[in-house]
Write an enzyme that holds these catalytic residues in place. Structure first.
Site: not given
Length: 289
Positions: A68-71, A99
């Protein structure tokens, strides 16, 4: 009848479903899940992409790594999150980063093998627009003196994902206005080729270029010679002519083949294990299709 069978029978009765028939959202989820290969590192967003990734991980791709992009890396999706920063997305994750970790440590080092993206427009070469319809410039500096007709959400991580991923899966609602010959603004170069001077190589993107576009009518893929999207698979109940009528260029439908419908097992896992509350599966597309 075993307990699981009884539970599923009750689920079907509650929602007015059958074991073999499917809704448009269920069809889309299965279509995207089939593109997610076992062992891939897949950048996916919340909503239908995460729904499809979870289905793939529970069926044909158990070694799929969800990013997921948030890490968040390789989470166990026990309860579908509503955003990439939802704490539920952290359950059972191998790593919780940022991120910068997602795009710098993972994607930029070559570990983004697959990305699932959406957009407002997709042109005949697979270029995507999620920035603006009409002029991308504010009225004060626009050559025409007019600003954009519609200001969209912007790229987010889409440009970076498409630039670094080996393969991109694009999810779209299939309407003629969303599939113009040329997008109003190139937010993301998702395909391999384009008109002269506008291929991904002209933009300095030397990785990736494998592309599959999945809509609520069909799947599209680039012609290996021209790079122009052609009709690949037609969904049940849809004709090639219907797809052509909803596409802004002269779509080649000569090689179209029927899409294999979701199996009863895919539907059972999707319904009981992935989205039992039908938070996403219960949605319909605009216009009621």
């Amino acid at each position: 009848m075993c307990a699981l069978d009884a539970k599923y029978e009750a689920y079907l009765a509650q929602h007015g479903l059958t074991a073999s028939e499917f809704t448009p959202m269920e069809l889309l989820a299965c279509a995207v899940a089939r593109e997610l290969t076992d062992g891939a590192f897949a950048f996916v967003g919340t909503g239908l992409p995460l729904l499809a990734a979870t289905l793939a991980k529970k069926t044909t791709a158990p070694s799929l790594t969800i990013i997921l992009e948030a890490g968040t890396f390789d989470p166990e999706i026990a309860d579908l999150p509503i955003s990439v920063a939802d704490p539920r997305a952290a359950f059972g994750a191998a790593t919780l980063g940022t991120l910068a970790d997602a795009f710098g440590t993972i994607a930029a080092r070559g570990y983004c093998t697959l990305g699932v993206l959406g957009a407002a427009e997709c042109d005949m070469y697979g270029n995507l627009n999620s920035t603006a319809i009409g002029s991308p410039f504010p009225a004060g500096i626009s050559p025409t003196g007019r600003g954009p007709d519609v200001r969209l959400t912007g790229s987010g991580g889409a440009n970076s994902i498409a630039a670094l991923a080996d393969k991109v899966v694009v999810m779209m609602v299939h309407e003629k206005r969303r599939f113009p010959p040329r997008v109003s603004y190139v937010t993301t170069v998702a395909g391999r080729r384009g008109p002269a001077g506008e291929s991904r190589f002209d933009y300095g993107l030397f990785r990736g270029g494998e592309l599959k576009v999945i809509t609520d009518l069909c799947t599209l893929k680039p012609d290996p010679v021209t790079g122009i999207l052609v009709l690949d698979e037609v969904f049940p109940g849809v004709t090639p002519e219907e797809v052509r009528e909803n596409t802004g260029w002269d779509l080649d439908v000569s090689h179209a083949r029927p899409f294999r419908p979701p199996s009863e097992e895919e539907l059972r896992v999707l319904r009981l294990e992935v989205d039992p509350h039908r938070f996403y599966l219960g949605r319909t597309r605009k216009g009621g299709r």
